[in-house]
Design a protein around this motif. Structure first.
Motif, PDB file in Angstrom:
ATOM      1  N   ASN A  53      -8.984   2.480  -5.037  1.00  0.00           N
ATOM      2  CA  ASN A  53      -7.572   2.219  -4.778  1.00  0.00           C
ATOM      3  C   ASN A  53      -7.399   1.078  -3.789  1.00  0.00           C
ATOM      4  N   GLN A  62      -4.788  -0.393  -2.964  1.00  0.00           N
ATOM      5  CA  GLN A  62      -3.537  -0.312  -2.222  1.00  0.00           C
ATOM      6  C   GLN A  62      -3.643   0.525  -0.948  1.00  0.00           C
ATOM      7  N   TYR A  88      -2.843  -1.176   2.362  1.00  0.00           N
ATOM      8  CA  TYR A  88      -1.433  -1.427   2.665  1.00  0.00           C
ATOM      9  C   TYR A  88      -0.669  -0.124   2.863  1.00  0.00           C
ATOM     10  N   ILE A 127      -0.022   6.426  -4.241  1.00  0.00           N
ATOM     11  CA  ILE A 127       0.350   5.108  -4.758  1.00  0.00           C
ATOM     12  C   ILE A 127       1.843   4.910  -4.527  1.00  0.00           C
ATOM     13  N   ASN A 128       2.281   3.653  -4.602  1.00  0.00           N
ATOM     14  CA  ASN A 128       3.705   3.318  -4.433  1.00  0.00           C
ATOM     15  C   ASN A 128       4.274   3.877  -3.136  1.00  0.00           C
TER      16      ASN A 128
END
Length: 328
Positions: A137, A139, A142, A214-215
């Motif tokens: 992952n 992401q 962040y 996620i997101n």
């Protein structure tokens, strides 16, 4: 005008030269500095070079003087990070499980800028640990930043949560529904980050693995204020074995002497083991009785034993019996 602009950059150029091209084994003479600057269209003379070096020293740079034949030569001495510190950081980044291989390489490249180009090559070495896998992952890097912002600003965040099915496919939980939570702390455990938070959906304190989020988004909604009871629960979920909850118990355990290093590594230097025979020692500690604890404890087989309290001894028997029954 272009020539004048380059002249104004002389000190900055010299600063970069000392940072990237010198160390205790590599120095630059005044003549060599003049030659390098000339290639960049920057005029310099021997006298002004010495004045520039003094200006850089006055600004805080530790420029040391040595000899190169009969000439003085100069190199950058002390830096923000010592070589040994950079090696530790590079190795930690390379082997860190929650960082993807791509992100690890990016961070190591940034660490390389903190030393000379000669020593930077040594930071490219990577650690390969057979039983570790790099995170998939990208992401997460962040997500952690957004989570920290939510904790600092005391505002809610929201995210979607994933899991793997037996086909190794990553799927969204609850049909991709967003989880809205009040974030309180990040916990680093077993090479993974966990978020301790209050989940609006479940209406309780929960813990989620950050690499499965996620997101991740910040919101403007104020985070939920914790009651005293919830503060205790948050503290418990930050503990060694708190991932699956469980009651906090004062547990007395017996270990074979050969496990001393393992036990002290796990419980820290503040634990108080004491010998109870020539071959064993005991330790009493507050433990959150949960699958994570049993998973750690039972790996030692007959070399570890629960002595007290009786309720936890009984739980150990029941747990082992359940395992035994699966093989009948």
């Amino acid at each position: 005008m272009a020539g004048l602009s380059r002249q104004k950059q002389k000190l900055l150029t010299m600063k970069k030269l000392f940072e990237s091209r010198t160390d205790e084994n590599h120095s630059l003479t005044g003549a060599k500095l003049i030659e390098i600057l000339a290639r960049d269209g920057i005029k310099a003379e021997r006298k002004t070079i010495y004045d520039d070096i003094k200006t850089l020293c006055d600004s805080g740079m530790d420029i040391e003087t040595t000899k190169d034949g009969h000439s003085n030569a100069y190199y950058l001495g002390e830096r923000t990070f010592q070589d040994e510190e950079l090696f530790v950081l590079a190795d930690a980044v390379a082997s860190c499980r929650f960082l993807t291989k791509k992100k690890s390489q990016e961070l190591i490249k940034k660490l390389q800028t903190l030393t000379s180009e000669y020593k930077a090559k040594q930071l490219r070495r990577l650690i390969y640990v057979d039983n570790r896998t790099k995170n998939f992952n990208e992401q997460i890097y962040y997500a952690i930043n957004k989570i920290q912002s939510g904790i600092f600003d005391e505002t809610e965040i929201r995210f979607r949560y994933t899991e793997f099915n037996p086909d190794k496919k990553q799927i969204l939980k609850h049909g991709g529904e967003y989880y809205t939570v009040s974030p309180y702390s990040l916990v680093w455990e077993n090479e993974n980050y966990y978020l301790v938070c209050y989940c609006n959906k479940h209406e309780k304190i929960c813990r989620y693995r950050v690499d499965r989020m996620i997101n991740v988004e910040n919101t403007q909604q104020d985070a939920r204020k914790l009651t005293d009871e919830e503060k205790t629960e948050v503290a418990n979920l930050q503990s060694l074995y708190g991932m699956f909850g469980g009651k906090l118990e004062s547990v007395t355990m017996q270990f074979d002497n050969s496990l001393a290093n393992v036990v002290i590594d796990k419980f820290g230097m503040n634990c108080h083991p004491h010998r109870n025979s020539d071959t064993t020692f005991c330790l009493t500690s507050d433990i959150q009785i949960a699958p994570t604890f049993w998973g750690w404890f039972f790996q030692f087989g007959t070399k570890a034993k629960i002595l007290a309290p009786d309720t936890v001894v009984e739980q150990a028997r029941d747990y082992l019996k359940e395992i035994e029954d699966t093989y009948k």
